[in-house]
Design a protein around this motif. Structure first.
Motif, PDB file in Angstrom:
ATOM      1  N   TRP A  69       0.822  -1.210   0.000  1.00 16.77           N
ATOM      2  CA  TRP A  69       0.000   0.000   0.000  1.00 16.77           C
ATOM      3  C   TRP A  69       0.860   1.265   0.000  1.00 16.77           C
ATOM      4  O   TRP A  69       0.668   2.178  -0.804  1.00 16.77           O
ATOM      5  CB  TRP A  69      -0.907   0.034   1.228  1.00 16.77           C
ATOM      6  N   GLY A  70       1.803   1.332   0.945  1.00 17.89           N
ATOM      7  CA  GLY A  70       2.643   2.524   1.060  1.00 17.89           C
ATOM      8  C   GLY A  70       3.599   2.682  -0.102  1.00 17.89           C
ATOM      9  O   GLY A  70       3.854   3.797  -0.563  1.00 17.89           O
ATOM     10  N   MET A  71       4.148   1.567  -0.584  1.00 17.11           N
ATOM     11  CA  MET A  71       5.040   1.621  -1.738  1.00 17.11           C
ATOM     12  C   MET A  71       4.305   2.218  -2.932  1.00 17.11           C
ATOM     13  O   MET A  71       4.823   3.088  -3.644  1.00 17.11           O
ATOM     14  CB  MET A  71       5.536   0.216  -2.064  1.00 17.11           C
ATOM     15  N   GLU A  72       3.099   1.745  -3.166  1.00 16.81           N
ATOM     16  CA  GLU A  72       2.303   2.266  -4.279  1.00 16.81           C
ATOM     17  C   GLU A  72       2.055   3.762  -4.106  1.00 16.81           C
ATOM     18  O   GLU A  72       2.217   4.548  -5.051  1.00 16.81           O
ATOM     19  CB  GLU A  72       0.973   1.525  -4.353  1.00 16.81           C
ATOM     20  N   ALA A  73       1.676   4.173  -2.888  1.00 18.25           N
ATOM     21  CA  ALA A  73       1.351   5.580  -2.649  1.00 18.25           C
ATOM     22  C   ALA A  73       2.537   6.486  -2.921  1.00 18.25           C
ATOM     23  O   ALA A  73       2.392   7.567  -3.504  1.00 18.25           O
ATOM     24  CB  ALA A  73       0.859   5.761  -1.218  1.00 18.25           C
ATOM     25  N   VAL A  74       3.729   6.064  -2.501  1.00 12.88           N
ATOM     26  CA  VAL A  74       4.924   6.882  -2.728  1.00 12.88           C
ATOM     27  C   VAL A  74       5.158   7.084  -4.217  1.00 12.88           C
ATOM     28  O   VAL A  74       5.299   8.220  -4.702  1.00 12.88           O
ATOM     29  CB  VAL A  74       6.158   6.239  -2.072  1.00 12.88           C
ATOM     30  N   PHE A  75       5.198   6.005  -4.972  1.00 12.71           N
ATOM     31  CA  PHE A  75       5.581   6.124  -6.383  1.00 12.71           C
ATOM     32  C   PHE A  75       4.478   6.718  -7.242  1.00 12.71           C
ATOM     33  O   PHE A  75       4.760   7.235  -8.327  1.00 12.71           O
ATOM     34  CB  PHE A  75       6.073   4.776  -6.910  1.00 12.71           C
ATOM     35  N   GLU A  76       3.241   6.682  -6.773  1.00 11.14           N
ATOM     36  CA  GLU A  76       2.182   7.385  -7.499  1.00 11.14           C
ATOM     37  C   GLU A  76       2.387   8.897  -7.447  1.00 11.14           C
ATOM     38  O   GLU A  76       1.790   9.623  -8.256  1.00 11.14           O
ATOM     39  CB  GLU A  76       0.815   7.016  -6.919  1.00 11.14           C
ATOM     40  N   HIS A  77       3.211   9.369  -6.523  1.00 13.20           N
ATOM     41  CA  HIS A  77       3.472  10.799  -6.397  1.00 13.20           C
ATOM     42  C   HIS A  77       4.804  11.212  -7.023  1.00 13.20           C
ATOM     43  O   HIS A  77       5.284  12.326  -6.787  1.00 13.20           O
ATOM     44  CB  HIS A  77       3.446  11.214  -4.918  1.00 13.20           C
ATOM     45  N   VAL A  78       5.417  10.345  -7.814  1.00 11.58           N
ATOM     46  CA  VAL A  78       6.683  10.668  -8.469  1.00 11.58           C
ATOM     47  C   VAL A  78       6.417  11.117  -9.903  1.00 11.58           C
ATOM     48  O   VAL A  78       5.730  10.431 -10.663  1.00 11.58           O
ATOM     49  CB  VAL A  78       7.630   9.446  -8.459  1.00 11.58           C
ATOM     50  N   LYS A  79       6.964  12.265 -10.269  1.00 10.52           N
ATOM     51  CA  LYS A  79       6.806  12.773 -11.629  1.00 10.52           C
ATOM     52  C   LYS A  79       7.422  11.785 -12.625  1.00 10.52           C
ATOM     53  O   LYS A  79       8.500  11.243 -12.389  1.00 10.52           O
ATOM     54  CB  LYS A  79       7.498  14.130 -11.771  1.00 10.52           C
ATOM     55  N   GLY A  80       6.744  11.594 -13.734  1.00  7.74           N
ATOM     56  CA  GLY A  80       7.236  10.680 -14.754  1.00  7.74           C
ATOM     57  C   GLY A  80       6.687   9.275 -14.609  1.00  7.74           C
ATOM     58  O   GLY A  80       6.794   8.470 -15.542  1.00  7.74           O
ATOM     59  N   VAL A  81       6.119   8.959 -13.443  1.00  9.98           N
ATOM     60  CA  VAL A  81       5.482   7.654 -13.241  1.00  9.98           C
ATOM     61  C   VAL A  81       4.061   7.744 -13.786  1.00  9.98           C
ATOM     62  O   VAL A  81       3.301   8.640 -13.419  1.00  9.98           O
ATOM     63  CB  VAL A  81       5.478   7.262 -11.754  1.00  9.98           C
ATOM     64  N   THR A  82       3.711   6.825 -14.665  1.00 10.75           N
ATOM     65  CA  THR A  82       2.405   6.866 -15.314  1.00 10.75           C
ATOM     66  C   THR A  82       1.398   5.898 -14.701  1.00 10.75           C
ATOM     67  O   THR A  82       0.183   6.097 -14.833  1.00 10.75           O
ATOM     68  CB  THR A  82       2.544   6.554 -16.815  1.00 10.75           C
ATOM     69  N   GLU A  83       1.889   4.854 -14.032  1.00 16.73           N
ATOM     70  CA  GLU A  83       0.975   3.892 -13.410  1.00 16.73           C
ATOM     71  C   GLU A  83       1.739   3.092 -12.361  1.00 16.73           C
ATOM     72  O   GLU A  83       2.906   2.758 -12.552  1.00 16.73           O
ATOM     73  CB  GLU A  83       0.398   2.933 -14.453  1.00 16.73           C
ATOM     74  N   VAL A  84       1.077   2.780 -11.247  1.00 12.15           N
ATOM     75  CA  VAL A  84       1.633   1.884 -10.234  1.00 12.15           C
ATOM     76  C   VAL A  84       0.564   0.848  -9.909  1.00 12.15           C
ATOM     77  O   VAL A  84      -0.580   1.196  -9.626  1.00 12.15           O
ATOM     78  CB  VAL A  84       2.053   2.628  -8.951  1.00 12.15           C
ATOM     79  N   HIS A 210      -7.654   5.171   7.232  1.00 12.80           N
ATOM     80  CA  HIS A 210      -7.361   3.846   7.771  1.00 12.80           C
ATOM     81  C   HIS A 210      -6.173   3.964   8.733  1.00 12.80           C
ATOM     82  O   HIS A 210      -5.163   4.606   8.405  1.00 12.80           O
ATOM     83  CB  HIS A 210      -7.012   2.891   6.625  1.00 12.80           C
ATOM     84  N   PRO A 211      -6.263   3.391   9.934  1.00 15.11           N
ATOM     85  CA  PRO A 211      -5.176   3.549  10.914  1.00 15.11           C
ATOM     86  C   PRO A 211      -3.801   3.150  10.384  1.00 15.11           C
ATOM     87  O   PRO A 211      -2.810   3.841  10.641  1.00 15.11           O
ATOM     88  CB  PRO A 211      -5.615   2.648  12.071  1.00 15.11           C
ATOM     89  N   TYR A 212      -3.706   2.054   9.670  1.00 17.96           N
ATOM     90  CA  TYR A 212      -2.408   1.626   9.134  1.00 17.96           C
ATOM     91  C   TYR A 212      -1.867   2.675   8.165  1.00 17.96           C
ATOM     92  O   TYR A 212      -0.674   3.013   8.183  1.00 17.96           O
ATOM     93  CB  TYR A 212      -2.555   0.282   8.421  1.00 17.96           C
ATOM     94  N   VAL A 213      -2.736   3.207   7.323  1.00 20.21           N
ATOM     95  CA  VAL A 213      -2.339   4.215   6.341  1.00 20.21           C
ATOM     96  C   VAL A 213      -1.835   5.476   7.034  1.00 20.21           C
ATOM     97  O   VAL A 213      -0.802   6.051   6.665  1.00 20.21           O
ATOM     98  CB  VAL A 213      -3.526   4.534   5.406  1.00 20.21           C
ATOM     99  N   VAL A 214      -2.564   5.932   8.053  1.00 23.36           N
ATOM    100  CA  VAL A 214      -2.192   7.156   8.763  1.00 23.36           C
ATOM    101  C   VAL A 214      -0.824   7.012   9.434  1.00 23.36           C
ATOM    102  O   VAL A 214       0.018   7.922   9.375  1.00 23.36           O
ATOM    103  CB  VAL A 214      -3.266   7.521   9.810  1.00 23.36           C
ATOM    104  N   ILE A 215      -0.589   5.867  10.052  1.00 24.35           N
ATOM    105  CA  ILE A 215       0.647   5.672  10.812  1.00 24.35           C
ATOM    106  C   ILE A 215       1.842   5.349   9.933  1.00 24.35           C
ATOM    107  O   ILE A 215       2.936   5.893  10.117  1.00 24.35           O
ATOM    108  CB  ILE A 215       0.452   4.559  11.862  1.00 24.35           C
ATOM    109  N   HIS A 216       1.650   4.495   8.937  1.00 25.38           N
ATOM    110  CA  HIS A 216       2.791   3.956   8.203  1.00 25.38           C
ATOM    111  C   HIS A 216       2.966   4.487   6.784  1.00 25.38           C
ATOM    112  O   HIS A 216       4.097   4.537   6.288  1.00 25.38           O
ATOM    113  CB  HIS A 216       2.689   2.425   8.140  1.00 25.38           C
ATOM    114  N   ASP A 217       1.891   4.873   6.121  1.00 26.58           N
ATOM    115  CA  ASP A 217       1.992   5.188   4.703  1.00 26.58           C
ATOM    116  C   ASP A 217       2.012   6.675   4.389  1.00 26.58           C
ATOM    117  O   ASP A 217       2.827   7.137   3.581  1.00 26.58           O
ATOM    118  CB  ASP A 217       0.836   4.517   3.952  1.00 26.58           C
ATOM    119  N   GLN A 218       1.130   7.439   5.013  1.00 25.10           N
ATOM    120  CA  GLN A 218       1.111   8.872   4.724  1.00 25.10           C
ATOM    121  C   GLN A 218       2.435   9.564   5.067  1.00 25.10           C
ATOM    122  O   GLN A 218       2.858  10.463   4.330  1.00 25.10           O
ATOM    123  CB  GLN A 218      -0.064   9.530   5.439  1.00 25.10           C
TER     124      GLN A 218
END
Length: 233
Positions: A69-84, A210-218
């Protein structure tokens, strides 16, 4: 402890509270390890190879570093990335399902498949984000509360050049001493990638409370924007 997306909000919060109560008190002067620290991550050198931008068709990178989940969220915010896409890699396609992979023993890792424009972002830049803010590359077979080989840090090169760049950067980082421990990331054989179930796709964007998202991914996405403003969107 992994908070399953199948838990309703009340159950998730109850499980989260129980897990937090189980954490021992931190001695003064010690900082809990929640992935590579900002100070350490900011000091990582650029890859000596693999930073050259190149014109050409869409390229693909496959990485694993704990909960996807967190890996996807990070790379979705990278310029030049078109899909994760979140999914399973490293094992047999026959066992590429969440109920099998989450129990361990399949050889799979939770991973992401990144499609990107090599004229806008290089493979080397993606690797620097991976080692800096997307996860802690010094943890062996775990990331934070998630334990097991299915949460290992791994790179799955899709061609010989990616393998060369990945291996060279790991060696470079270990020589640099920028990280407090040796890198645990493995460079593994490409065995294909199976997309995860639909409810895992874009999980962070669809479940920001989601608690996991708030603590670990955001926090990972926040670190990306702070440390890589030229790459973040």
């Amino acid at each position: 402890m992994r908070l399953s997306p199948r838990l309703n909000t009340a159950a998730a919060l109850s499980a989260l509270a129980a897990s937090l109560l189980a954490i021992p008190l931190i001695a003064p002067g010690l900082v809990p390890r929640l992935g590579a620290s900002s100070a350490v991550a900011a000091s990582l050198p650029d890859p000596a190879t693999g930073l050259t931008l190149a014109a050409g068709p869409r390229a693909t990178a496959v990485l694993a570093g704990g909960c996807f989940w967190g890996m996807e969220a990070v790379f979705e915010h990278v310029k030049g990335v078109t899909e994760v896409v979140t999914g399973y890699t490293g094992g047999s396609p026959a066992t590429a399902a969440y109920d099998r992979v989450s129990g361990g023993g399949t050889g799979h890792a939770e991973g992401i498949r990144i499609s990107y424009d090599p004229a806008r972002v290089s493979y080397g830049q993606l690797l620097k984000v991976f080692f800096s803010v997307a996860h802690d590359p010094t943890e062996l077979n775990r990331q934070g509360p998630d334990v097991g080989s299915q949460y290992r840090s791994a790179i799955f090169p899709t061609d010989p050049e990616q393998r060369r760049v990945a291996a060279a950067y790991i060696a470079q980082l270990n020589r640099s001493g920028a990280l407090p421990r040796p890198i645990a990331t493995t460079v593994e054989e490409w065995r294909g990638f199976t997309p995860a179930e639909a409810y895992h796709q874009d999980f962070v964007a669809r479940n920001p409370a989601h608690p996991y998202v708030v603590i670990h991914d955001q926090p990972k996405v926040a670190r990306l924007k702070t440390q890589f403003p030229e790459l973040a969107r």
